[in-house]
Enzyme design. Structure first.
Site, short mmCIF file in Angstrom:
data_model
loop_
_atom_site.label_atom_id
_atom_site.label_comp_id
_atom_site.label_asym_id
_atom_site.label_seq_id
_atom_site.Cartn_x
_atom_site.Cartn_y
_atom_site.Cartn_z
CE LYS A 160 -3.96 -1.77 2.62
NZ LYS A 160 -4.99 -1.60 1.59
NE ARG A 204 -11.24 -9.22 -2.34
CZ ARG A 204 -11.52 -8.22 -3.16
NH1 ARG A 204 -11.92 -8.48 -4.38
NH2 ARG A 204 -11.40 -6.97 -2.78
N1 BES Z 1 -8.11 -3.76 4.33
C1 BES Z 1 -8.30 -3.24 3.04
C2 BES Z 1 -9.58 -2.41 2.92
C3 BES Z 1 -9.63 -1.13 3.71
C4 BES Z 1 -9.15 0.04 3.17
C5 BES Z 1 -10.16 -1.11 4.97
C6 BES Z 1 -9.21 1.22 3.90
C7 BES Z 1 -10.23 0.06 5.71
C8 BES Z 1 -9.75 1.22 5.17
C9 BES Z 1 -8.38 -4.36 2.00
O1 BES Z 1 -7.66 -5.50 2.30
C10 BES Z 1 -7.83 -3.81 0.73
O2 BES Z 1 -6.69 -3.51 0.71
N2 BES Z 1 -8.68 -3.72 -0.29
C11 BES Z 1 -8.28 -3.20 -1.54
C12 BES Z 1 -8.86 -4.07 -2.61
C13 BES Z 1 -8.27 -3.84 -3.97
C14 BES Z 1 -6.84 -4.29 -4.03
C15 BES Z 1 -9.08 -4.61 -4.99
C16 BES Z 1 -8.83 -1.77 -1.64
O3 BES Z 1 -9.91 -1.51 -1.13
O4 BES Z 1 -8.13 -0.93 -2.18
ZN ZN Z 2 -5.62 -5.35 1.61
#
Ligand code: BES
Ligand code: ZN
Ligand code: ZN
Length: 501
Positions: free
Chosen positions: A275, A349
C-alpha cells in the site's frame, strides 16, 4: 458500574447530576426540576441547544455537588441516537473534569414520543459507550473512565428496566473489548498474540475454543489463509468460538445455528502489492471484523442468548517478504476451487472464503454472516459511518437493516448483480481475487465471497468505514469503534425468536 439510583433527588449525594432539557418543551414533570431548568434558560446563555452544556454549582436545596445540563436541541429532533449522543457528551465532560461518578436523570416519557425503556436504554448506552479511554501506552494518564454511572429513577424501577441496565452494560462492554483489540498497535497483536488474547478472554466464558495452527491449516488445505499469512514471521492461525445455548428443559425445538465469520488481518501492508504511505498507518484496523465477532460471542455467552452461535476467525498478518504470496500465484482453496491471486492487497476475501467454507462444512449453519473491513471502495460509496450490506436473502438483510437502524450501527443494502460476476473471470484459474474493472470494488469483493457460499442464508457486512474513527465522536474516541458487536447481538436476538417455515 451501571446501576439505578432512587430516592429523593434533592438529597442524592453525588458528584454530578445530569439533566437533558430541550429547547422548546418541558421534558421533566417534577415542578422543581422544571423550574430550575426554566430559570437557567432564562438567566444564562444556556438555551438547551443540541450540544450545549452548562455546569452549575451550589444549587439551592440540592445536595449533589454539581449539576450538568446537556441540551437536546429541538424537541422534534429527539430520537434514540440524539439521546445516546447527549449522554455520551455528558460522560466525556465529566471525564475531562476528573469527576469519578455521575447520575443521569432521564427525561419523563410522558412529553416524549419514546417509551421509558427506550429513553433509559439509549441514555445508558451512550453513557457507557463513551466511558472508554485507550491509554495503555501512555505513561501519563490524564483522565480516567468514570467509576460509576447511575441512572436516576424516583422510585425503584420495575424489573424490566432494572434488567436493562445489566443488559446495556454487558453489550457495551463487548463493544469496548472490540475497540481494545482494534486499538492495540500491530506490533503487539501479531497473529499468535491476537489469537492468544481472544483465547484468554473467551476462556472465562462458557465457550468452546478451538485453535488451528499453521500445521492444522495445512492439513485442512486452507490455502487462502496460508497464502496471505506466508509473508509474516508470525504464522497464520484460525480460532473458533462455539456457544451452546442453555437448552430449555423438555423442548424439542431444534435450535438454529448461526455462523459468524470475522476478517482478522492484524496488519494489512498490502503484501507484495504494497500500500502507499497514506493507506498504511491505520491498517491495524484490519482485524475489526475478527474483533467484533470474538467480542460478540463473548457477549452472547454472557447474555445466555437462546441460539447456537459459532464464530470462525481467520487471523493473519499481510506482509511482503521473500516468502510472501505473489501477484499471479494460483492456490487451491479449502472449497476445492482455484483462485488466481491477481492482487495481494485483496487478501481479506482469501482468508474469509476458507473460513466460510469450513464453517458451512462443519457447522451447517442456517445463517452465516461475515464482517470484514474488506474494501476502500465501500468507503467511497457509503462514507465512514455506514456499512455496506450484501445479501441475496432479503429477509435476512431486513433483520440486519432493522437492528442497524435501532442501535445506530447503520447498514445500507448494496446489490449483487449476476452479470458483474464476469469481472472475476480468470484466464488461468476458476476465479480471480479482484475485479477487472476499477469500479464497483465493494460489489465485486462481495460477489467473490458469494461464489463460495453453498447453502447457508448469507450476509456480508463491509465495515471498512464505520469500524474506525479518524476523529472522536460523541460516544467513541478516535480509533476502533467496536462497530458490529451491538449489531450482531441485536440480530442474534431477532433471529432467536424467528421461526423458519
Ligand atoms: N483492508 C483493506 C480495505 C480497507 C481500506 C479497509 C481502507 C479500511 C480502510 C483491504 O484489504 C484492501 O486492501 N482492499 C483493496 C482491494 C483492492 C486491491 C481490490 C482496496 O480496497 O483498495
Ligand atoms: Zn488489503
Ligand atoms: Zn485488508
Amino acid at each position: 458500574m451501571l446501576h439505578f439510583v432512587s430516592g429523593e433527588l434533592s438529597r442524592l449525594d453525588t458528584p454530578c447530576l445530569v439533566f437533558f432539557p430541550c429547547e422548546n418543551k418541558a421534558l421533566y414533570q417534577d415542578p422543581r426540576i422544571a423550574d430550575m431548568i426554566e430559570k437557567i434558560i432564562q438567566r444564562t446563555d444556556f438555551k438547551a441547544k443540541s450540544g450545549e452544556e452548562i455546569f452549575l454549582y451550589d444549587i439551592e436545596k440540592i445536595q449533589a455537588r454539581r449539576i450538568l445540563l446537556v441540551g437536546l436541541g429541538k424537541y422534534e429532533k429527539i430520537n434514540r441516537e440524539t439521546l445516546r449522543a447527549s449522554a455520551g457528551k455528558a460522560v466525556k465532560h465529566c471525564i475531562h473534569k476528573n469527576i469519578v461518578s455521575v447520575t443521569i436523570c432521564p427525561p419523563d416519557p410522558e412529553p416524549m414520543n419514546l417509551d421509558a425503556p427506550s429513553i433509559h436504554e439509549s441514555l445508558m448506552e451512550g453513557a457507557v459507550l463513551a466511558n472508554y479511554i485507550f491509554d495503555q501506552y501512555k505513561k501519563e494518564k490524564k483522565h480516567k473512565p468514570l467509576k460509576q454511572i447511575g441512572c436516576y429513577s424516583p422510585t425503584p424501577p420495575h424489573e424490566k428496566i432494572r434488567k436493562l441496565a445489566a443488559y446495556v452494560e454487558t453489550v457495551c462492554r463487548g463493544a469496548h473489548l472490540a475497540r481494545q483489540w482494534v486499538n492495540m498497535p500491530p506490533n503487539d497483536k501479531r497473529p499468535d498474540q491476537f489469537v492468544k488474547s481472544i483465547q484468554e478472554a473467551a476462556k472465562k466464558e462458557n465457550l468452546r475454543i478451538s485453535i488451528f495452527n499453521e500445521k492444522a491449516l495445512q492439513k485442512q488445505g486452507m490455502a487462502g489463509i496460508l497464502a496471505v499469512g506466508s509473508g509474516s514471521r508470525s504464522r497464520p492461525q484460525m480460532i473458533i468460538l462455539e456457544y451452546f445455548p442453555p437448552s430449555p428443559a423438555g423442548s424439542r425445538r431444534k435450535l438454529k445455528t448461526v455462523s459468524l465469520v470475522g476478517k482478522g488481518v492484524t496488519f494489512d501492508s498490502g503484501g507484495i502489492n504494497l500500500k502507499p504511505t497514506d493507506g498504511l498507518s491505520d491498517m491495524k484496523l484490519d482485524i475489526s471484523g475478527a474483533a467484533a465477532v470474538a467480542a460478540a460471542l463473548i457477549t452472547i455467552s454472557r447474555l445466555k442468548l437462546n441460539l447456537r452461535v459459532v464464530g470462525v476467525i481467520p487471523v493473519v498478518e499481510n506482509m511482503p517478504s521473500g516468502d510472501a504470496v505473489r501477484p499471479g500465484d494460483i492456490i487451491e482453496t479449502f472449497s476445492g476451487k482455484t483462485v488466481e491471486i491477481a492482487n495481494t492487497d485483496a487478501e481479506g476475501r482469501l482468508i474469509l472464503i476458507d473460513a466460510m467454507s469450513y464453517a458451512e462444512k462443519i457447522y451447517k449453519p442456517d445463517v452465516m454472516i461475515d464482517l470484514a473491513t474488506l474494501t476502500g471502495a465501500c468507503m467511497v460509496a457509503l462514507g465512514e459511518k455506514i456499512a455496506g450490506l450484501f445479501s441475496p436473502d432479503d429477509e435476512l438483510a431486513e433483520f440486519i437493516l432493522v437492528s442497524g437502524e435501532k442501535i445506530h450501527e447503520r447498514c445500507w443494502k448494496m446489490p449483487l448483480p449476476e452479470d458483474y460476476k464476469d469481472l472475476l473471470k480468470s484466464d488461468v484459474a476458476d476465479i480471480k481475487n479482484v475485479g477487472s474493472s476499477r469500479y464497483a470494488g465493494a460489489v465485486t469483493a462481495a460477489l467473490f465471497l458469494k461464489e463460495f457460499v453453498k447453502t447457508a442464508r448469507w450476509a456480508h457486512i463491509d465495515i471498512a468505514g464505520p469500524a474506525y474513527n479518524k476523529k472522536e465522536s460523541d460516544y467513541c474516541p478516535a480509533g476502533g469503534t467496536g462497530f458490529g458487536v451491538r449489531l450482531i447481538v441485536d440480530v442474534i436476538q431477532q433471529l432467536s425468536s424467528f421461526k423458519r417455515d
